[in-house]
Write a protein that holds these residues in place. Structure first.
Motif, PDB file in Angstrom:
ATOM      1  N   VAL A 346       0.848  -1.190   0.000  1.00 56.69           N
ATOM      2  CA  VAL A 346       0.000   0.000   0.000  1.00 56.69           C
ATOM      3  C   VAL A 346       0.885   1.241   0.000  1.00 56.69           C
ATOM      4  O   VAL A 346       2.066   1.181   0.348  1.00 56.69           O
ATOM      5  CB  VAL A 346      -0.932   0.029   1.234  1.00 56.69           C
ATOM      6  N   THR A 347       0.297   2.362  -0.378  1.00 49.61           N
ATOM      7  CA  THR A 347       1.036   3.622  -0.354  1.00 49.61           C
ATOM      8  C   THR A 347       1.079   4.152   1.080  1.00 49.61           C
ATOM      9  O   THR A 347       0.268   3.751   1.923  1.00 49.61           O
ATOM     10  CB  THR A 347       0.353   4.666  -1.246  1.00 49.61           C
ATOM     11  N   PRO A 348       2.006   5.063   1.376  1.00 54.61           N
ATOM     12  CA  PRO A 348       2.044   5.658   2.720  1.00 54.61           C
ATOM     13  C   PRO A 348       0.721   6.303   3.116  1.00 54.61           C
ATOM     14  O   PRO A 348       0.309   6.213   4.274  1.00 54.61           O
ATOM     15  CB  PRO A 348       3.164   6.696   2.605  1.00 54.61           C
ATOM     16  N   ASP A 349       0.037   6.960   2.165  1.00 59.90           N
ATOM     17  CA  ASP A 349      -1.241   7.580   2.484  1.00 59.90           C
ATOM     18  C   ASP A 349      -2.282   6.532   2.883  1.00 59.90           C
ATOM     19  O   ASP A 349      -3.068   6.743   3.817  1.00 59.90           O
ATOM     20  CB  ASP A 349      -1.762   8.381   1.290  1.00 59.90           C
ATOM     21  N   GLU A 350      -2.286   5.400   2.177  1.00 54.52           N
ATOM     22  CA  GLU A 350      -3.216   4.325   2.513  1.00 54.52           C
ATOM     23  C   GLU A 350      -2.875   3.716   3.864  1.00 54.52           C
ATOM     24  O   GLU A 350      -3.765   3.396   4.666  1.00 54.52           O
ATOM     25  CB  GLU A 350      -3.193   3.247   1.421  1.00 54.52           C
ATOM     26  N   ARG A 393      10.316   0.499   2.736  1.00 48.53           N
ATOM     27  CA  ARG A 393       9.888   1.077   1.462  1.00 48.53           C
ATOM     28  C   ARG A 393      11.011   1.884   0.816  1.00 48.53           C
ATOM     29  O   ARG A 393      11.147   1.912  -0.406  1.00 48.53           O
ATOM     30  CB  ARG A 393       8.668   1.968   1.707  1.00 48.53           C
TER      31      ARG A 393
END
Length: 432
Positions: A346-350, A393
């Protein structure tokens, strides 16, 4: 939409006021309100908001929404209910693991059945809410776990020395239908309403390819089951108070659904025997292996809170403290671990969004308690999980303490939990 909600709210207030003002009032015309278009639409809105898995027919909420069939479904349900041809389908049973081992059965009704049961609840709940005792808090409008914890804390301060932690043996699956219906008939005499209530109780259970009729109990997971549960256990609440046990035995009851504690000022064994006697007459069994008598200085857990009596570090006087229970703290860490592996795709925002949404609700639940240390411990846990994820990441090595300071983590949007202040401002509300 707003107008429909206001009309339903007005209907509920009318039913509540009549039931509250006239203790012997019986309701002869209810079924026609269940199939009102605005009531069914509100039932659908609540089911859609609660989400949930498909039932035995495999139809999901998402499929109904994406196919634009919401209006068609509402019209179909309204017509079937009006013609009295609606029939509930079997509930799909799944076994949910318990934190301390074992499983509990969860019944998943079809989406349409959940809509109908929610519509039934919208009409029935105000009537029985008027009869419910103030000592119960679970699954009731304008009452919640925080109010229960505050009321228990205040009660413990009134010279209580200990509690009896009550555990019912398989409560939801042992509610006798005949006795429950006797209680419902004290208020509801509409034949069509009683018919669909009976049908909701007798619905079959699909498990491992076999369908068996439900002769006793109510399925956990259906929208109307908590109301049935409260209707039945309200008899216990009322009998406890009508027999004068709070004064005779020096013991008060606090209940959240089928979780209950007896706050004792006198003999706890006598209080437990009296409680067990009422439960037995109702066809319920108190699980003696899990029911225990506890001194306040030892502490006890109830609906996620830990209550304990200990000296105040400021005054030295004994006082009652409420903390997040050890189980509650383990459970939130377990939930966070589930979706925060450092290799999570997942992305950092997610990542941040998932953590913040989960933690915010947990913190809100315990914000009024003595939770400072628990919040700090959880903050450290969250920061470590996020830091390890960011380090992996960025193809870094180690734990990333130097590269990703706490300040950097907060700049990325990770939630910051305050120290937690103690507030006891809300009093229980007993009105619809």
């Amino acid at each position: 939409m707003a107008r429909n909600k206001m009309e339903i709210r007005q209907l509920q207030r009318t039913l509540y006021r009549k039931a509250k003002q006239e203790k012997e009032a019986k309701f002869y015309s209810l079924y026609d309100k269940v199939w009102r278009e605005d009531v069914i639409w509100e039932g659908w809105r609540q089911v859609r908001a609660n989400k949930g898995a498909p039932g035995v027919d495999g139809e999901s909420i998402e499929a109904i929404v994406t196919s634009g069939q919401e209006g068609v479904m509402v019209s179909r349900l309204q017509e079937a209910l009006r013609e009295k041809s609606y029939r509930f389908q079997p509930v799909r049973r799944v076994d949910i693991p318990k934190p301390k081992g074992g499983t509990r059965p969860l019944g998943i009704a079809t989406v349409e059945d959940r809509v109908v049961q929610t519509a039934m609840k919208l009409i029935l709940e105000p009537i029985f809410e008027a009869d419910f005792h103030d000592c119960s808090y679970g699954y009731r409008p304008k009452r919640n776990a925080k109010m229960a914890s505050v009321a228990i804390r205040e009660d413990l301060h009134r010279r209580a020395w200990g509690v009896v932690e009550i555990d019912f043996q398989s409560y939801f699956t042992t509610i006798p239908h005949d006795k429950l219906l006797v209680l419902i008939r004290q208020r509801v005499v509409d034949g069509s309403m009683l018919r669909i209530i009976k049908q909701s109780l007798k619905v079959g259970v699909e498990y491992q390819g076999q369908v068996e009729p439900m002769r006793i109990g109510v399925p956990q997971g259906s929208p109307i089951s908590p109301l049935y549960s409260n209707i039945y256990l309200n008899l216990l609440d009322q009998l406890w108070h009508k027999r004068g046990y709070p004064e005779k035995l020096g013991t008060t009851v606090h209940r959240y659904a089928d979780d209950a504690v007896l706050v004792c000022r006198k003999n706890a064994e006598q209080a437990l025997a009296a409680f067990e006697g009422i439960a037995r007459s109702m066809g319920l069994v108190v699980n003696r292996e899990k029911t225990r008598i506890t001194k306040l200085t030892e502490g006890f857990d109830f609906i996620g809170f830990n209550f304990v009596k200990r000296p105040s570090p400021n005054t030295g006087k004994n006082t009652i403290y409420i903390f997040p229970s050890k189980d509650a703290q383990r459970n939130i860490r377990r939930r966070i671990k589930y979706f925060t592996k450092r290799r999570a795709p997942v992305t950092p925002d997610e990542f941040v969004g998932a953590i913040n949404q989960t933690v915010r609700g947990w913190v809100s639940y315990f914000a009024h308690t003595n939770a400072s240390e628990a919040f700090r411990t959880l903050q450290r846990f969250i920061n470590i999980r996020f830091r390890r994820y960011l380090t992996f990441r960025s193809k870094g090595r180690g734990f990333g303490w130097n590269k990703f300071s706490n300040k950097r983590l907060y700049a990325e949007g990770i939630i910051y939990i305050g120290s937690g202040r103690i507030r006891y401002q809300e009093a229980p509300v007993h009105a619809l």
